[in-house]
Design a protein around this motif. Structure first.
Motif, PDB file in Angstrom:
ATOM      1  N   GLY A  31      13.450   5.302 -17.866  1.00  0.00           N
ATOM      2  CA  GLY A  31      14.565   5.152 -16.952  1.00  0.00           C
ATOM      3  C   GLY A  31      14.513   3.845 -16.183  1.00  0.00           C
ATOM      4  N   VAL A  32      15.661   3.225 -16.000  1.00  0.00           N
ATOM      5  CA  VAL A  32      15.820   2.054 -15.135  1.00  0.00           C
ATOM      6  C   VAL A  32      16.822   2.443 -14.059  1.00  0.00           C
ATOM      7  CG1 VAL A  32      16.615  -0.334 -14.949  1.00  0.00           C
ATOM      8  CG2 VAL A  32      15.320   0.402 -16.968  1.00  0.00           C
ATOM      9  N   ASP A  33      16.388   2.456 -12.801  1.00  0.00           N
ATOM     10  CA  ASP A  33      17.252   2.862 -11.703  1.00  0.00           C
ATOM     11  C   ASP A  33      18.111   1.673 -11.288  1.00  0.00           C
ATOM     12  OD1 ASP A  33      18.522   3.867  -9.507  1.00  0.00           O
ATOM     13  OD2 ASP A  33      16.708   4.575  -8.491  1.00  0.00           O
ATOM     14  N   THR A  34      19.333   1.612 -11.798  1.00  0.00           N
ATOM     15  CA  THR A  34      20.199   0.471 -11.512  1.00  0.00           C
ATOM     16  C   THR A  34      20.875   0.584 -10.148  1.00  0.00           C
ATOM     17  OG1 THR A  34      21.978   1.576 -12.744  1.00  0.00           O
ATOM     18  CG2 THR A  34      20.633  -0.024 -13.947  1.00  0.00           C
ATOM     19  N   SER A  35      20.664   1.675  -9.440  1.00  0.00           N
ATOM     20  CA  SER A  35      21.205   1.781  -8.077  1.00  0.00           C
ATOM     21  C   SER A  35      20.220   1.242  -7.041  1.00  0.00           C
ATOM     22  CB  SER A  35      21.534   3.242  -7.742  1.00  0.00           C
ATOM     23  OG  SER A  35      20.361   4.034  -7.684  1.00  0.00           O
ATOM     24  N   THR A  48      30.120  -7.934  -0.587  1.00  0.00           N
ATOM     25  CA  THR A  48      30.441  -9.278  -1.081  1.00  0.00           C
ATOM     26  C   THR A  48      30.222  -9.383  -2.580  1.00  0.00           C
ATOM     27  OG1 THR A  48      29.852 -10.244   1.059  1.00  0.00           O
ATOM     28  CG2 THR A  48      29.906 -11.726  -0.847  1.00  0.00           C
ATOM     29  N   GLN A  49      29.072  -8.911  -3.044  1.00  0.00           N
ATOM     30  CA  GLN A  49      28.759  -9.053  -4.469  1.00  0.00           C
ATOM     31  C   GLN A  49      29.648  -8.175  -5.337  1.00  0.00           C
ATOM     32  OE1 GLN A  49      24.432  -9.406  -5.471  1.00  0.00           O
ATOM     33  NE2 GLN A  49      24.139  -9.283  -3.247  1.00  0.00           N
ATOM     34  N   ARG A  50      29.990  -7.014  -4.839  1.00  0.00           N
ATOM     35  CA  ARG A  50      30.880  -6.155  -5.626  1.00  0.00           C
ATOM     36  C   ARG A  50      32.276  -6.750  -5.737  1.00  0.00           C
ATOM     37  NH1 ARG A  50      28.346  -0.585  -3.097  1.00  0.00           N
ATOM     38  NH2 ARG A  50      26.873  -0.185  -4.805  1.00  0.00           N
ATOM     39  N   ASP A  59      22.514  -9.896 -10.842  1.00  0.00           N
ATOM     40  CA  ASP A  59      21.550 -10.607 -11.693  1.00  0.00           C
ATOM     41  C   ASP A  59      20.324  -9.730 -11.962  1.00  0.00           C
ATOM     42  OD1 ASP A  59      23.187 -12.820 -11.672  1.00  0.00           O
ATOM     43  OD2 ASP A  59      22.053 -13.878 -10.127  1.00  0.00           O
ATOM     44  N   GLU A  60      19.827  -9.083 -10.925  1.00  0.00           N
ATOM     45  CA  GLU A  60      18.623  -8.254 -11.064  1.00  0.00           C
ATOM     46  C   GLU A  60      18.858  -7.075 -12.002  1.00  0.00           C
ATOM     47  OE1 GLU A  60      15.492  -5.602  -8.367  1.00  0.00           O
ATOM     48  OE2 GLU A  60      16.916  -6.954  -7.382  1.00  0.00           O
ATOM     49  N   ILE A  61      20.011  -6.426 -11.886  1.00  0.00           N
ATOM     50  CA  ILE A  61      20.312  -5.283 -12.751  1.00  0.00           C
ATOM     51  C   ILE A  61      20.313  -5.710 -14.220  1.00  0.00           C
ATOM     52  CG2 ILE A  61      22.153  -3.692 -13.439  1.00  0.00           C
ATOM     53  CD1 ILE A  61      22.897  -3.543 -10.423  1.00  0.00           C
ATOM     54  N   ASN A  62      20.958  -6.813 -14.516  1.00  0.00           N
ATOM     55  CA  ASN A  62      21.026  -7.287 -15.899  1.00  0.00           C
ATOM     56  C   ASN A  62      19.665  -7.761 -16.395  1.00  0.00           C
ATOM     57  OD1 ASN A  62      24.073  -7.595 -17.041  1.00  0.00           O
ATOM     58  ND2 ASN A  62      24.053  -7.695 -14.808  1.00  0.00           N
ATOM     59  N   GLN A  82      27.807   2.011 -15.627  1.00  0.00           N
ATOM     60  CA  GLN A  82      27.245   0.664 -15.467  1.00  0.00           C
ATOM     61  C   GLN A  82      28.358  -0.375 -15.325  1.00  0.00           C
ATOM     62  OE1 GLN A  82      23.938  -0.073 -14.921  1.00  0.00           O
ATOM     63  NE2 GLN A  82      24.012   2.151 -14.661  1.00  0.00           N
ATOM     64  N   GLU A  83      29.014  -0.367 -14.164  1.00  0.00           N
ATOM     65  CA  GLU A  83      30.129  -1.282 -13.933  1.00  0.00           C
ATOM     66  C   GLU A  83      29.703  -2.732 -13.742  1.00  0.00           C
ATOM     67  OE1 GLU A  83      29.647   1.498 -12.093  1.00  0.00           O
ATOM     68  OE2 GLU A  83      31.538   2.570 -11.734  1.00  0.00           O
ATOM     69  N   TYR A  84      28.364  -2.977 -13.656  1.00  0.00           N
ATOM     70  CA  TYR A  84      27.906  -4.332 -13.369  1.00  0.00           C
ATOM     71  C   TYR A  84      27.025  -4.909 -14.468  1.00  0.00           C
ATOM     72  CZ  TYR A  84      30.005  -3.244  -8.946  1.00  0.00           C
ATOM     73  OH  TYR A  84      30.920  -2.889  -7.995  1.00  0.00           O
ATOM     74  N   LEU A  85      27.004  -4.273 -15.638  1.00  0.00           N
ATOM     75  CA  LEU A  85      26.366  -4.892 -16.796  1.00  0.00           C
ATOM     76  C   LEU A  85      27.316  -5.933 -17.372  1.00  0.00           C
ATOM     77  CD1 LEU A  85      24.605  -2.180 -18.991  1.00  0.00           C
ATOM     78  CD2 LEU A  85      23.560  -3.858 -17.466  1.00  0.00           C
TER      79      LEU A  85
END
Length: 370
Positions: A31-35, A48-50, A59-62, A82-85
């Motif tokens: 598992g990778v906790d992307t939250s 701001t980032q969203r 950047d960190e999530i990807n 995963q709305e930010y991949l």
């Protein structure tokens, strides 16, 4: 099968429940906790980032996703909400030989503020899209990707009768969930008529203090979806509200303690079932929910659950079952049995989804990679 699982996998999250179900099905799951990167950021940084769709959290999530894939060498990527991949990240995962699956338990196309330009660009890069909102089928079909419909469910390890002994949890009628104008109106009608109504969930605080703030106005306005509302104190619901969200075993205890569990659907989008549809009966409470075609397909009305189409019907049925324990207990037990017999738990939902040939890894690509 080796599966890299991307999602919000903190304690109490449904993504964690599905991750554990995949392990119970015999898969090797990382598992990778992307939250977690979002949780570490400040409120201002998150907003701001969203809005900009860029920044150190994204950047960190990807980066973390690609690093985990390189070291774990999965056969399949299961990405949840995963709305930010980035599209290039999803492409890179496929070039490494993994089958790429995306699943979201929420509406995506129907709710503009849930969509992101990053996900719109990346969604066509996934090999299979798993969806749970039947009303979004045409939108998913328009992507041209293979689809699997998988309704929501419950976790049989967590959502089970769990008596508490805490008098503050016990009630005739309970609701666990966030505020919405219609929910406020219907729960007020219940509290006027039925003794011992209790509420747990987010964004109900203003009913206790009636205090207006800009942040509160914006948050409630988004939840209201354009429906008029007023920030004001409500003495009845202030007494009924018992605090914010609860998770895992505490959530199961709260559902179990409510002899009748109300299953409201949100009015800001056309849902016909939610996780509470299954969690309430799984915990041994009588499900009293909005009458929809999907609800009627999951449970037999009057035998395994009860449904309503108006405030009057909601109040009448709550009053009746609060006063007739034998009838209430009989339906509650039948609803719980139906959850088990029909395989509404995540472990059963996922087992059926993984029977679909579309979820099988591309063996030729894996062999070439090896």
């Amino acid at each position: 099968m080796k599966i890299l699982f991307l999602g919000a996998i903190g304690e109490g999250q449904t993504s964690l429940m599905r991750l554990r179900a995949l392990r119970r099905l015999g898969h090797e799951v990382l598992g990778v906790d992307t939250s977690e990167p979002w949780n570490r950021a400040s409120w201002a940084a998150r907003q701001t980032q969203r809005r900009l769709r860029r920044g150190p959290v994204i950047d960190e999530i990807n980066r973390a996703t690609l690093e985990a894939a390189r070291s774990f060498r999965p056969e399949l990527i299961w990405a949840e909400k995963q709305e930010y991949l980035r599209a290039e990240t999803v492409r890179a995962l496929g070039e490494a030989g993994a089958r790429r699956i995306h699943y979201t338990p929420d509406p995506y196309f129907f709710v503009p503020w849930r969509r992101t330009a990053l996900m719109d660009a990346a969604i066509g890069e996934f090999d299979v899209l798993v969806y749970c909102k039947a009303y979004e089928r045409a939108d998913y079909q328009a992507t041209g990707r293979p689809l699997i419909y998988m309704p929501l469910g419950y976790c049989d390890e967590i959502h089970r009768p769990l008596p508490s002994g805490d008098a503050d949890l016990a009630c005739a009628v309970g609701f666990l969930g966030g505020w919405e104008p219609r929910r406020e109106r219907l729960l007020h009608a219940l509290a006027e008529t039925v003794d011992d109504v209790k509420i747990r969930g987010g964004y109900w605080e203003f009913l206790c203090d009636g205090r207006w703030t800009l942040r509160r106005q914006v948050a409630l306005g988004q939840l209201a979806g354009g429906e008029p509302f007023r920030i004001a104190r409500d003495a009845l619901l202030a007494r009924a509200w018992r605090g914010g969200e609860v998770y895992a075993d505490d959530y199961a205890r709260a559902l179990t303690a409510a002899r009748i569990g109300v299953g409201f659907l949100r009015q800001t989008w056309p849902d016909q079932h939610t996780t509470r549809t299954f969690e309430i009966p799984a915990c041994g409470s009588l499900l009293l929910a909005d009458r929809t075609e999907e609800h009627l397909g999951f449970f037999d009305e009057g035998r395994e659950a009860e449904f309503f189409a108006s405030a009057e019907e909601l109040v009448d049925k709550a009053k009746f079952y609060a006063a007739h324990e034998a009838a209430r207990a009989r339906i509650a037990e039948a609803g719980r049995a139906r959850c088990a017999a029909s395989g509404y738990a995540y472990i059963h939902r996922l087992a059926r989804a993984f029977d679909d040939h579309a979820l099988q890894p591309a063996r030729a690509g894996l062999a070439a990679r090896a």
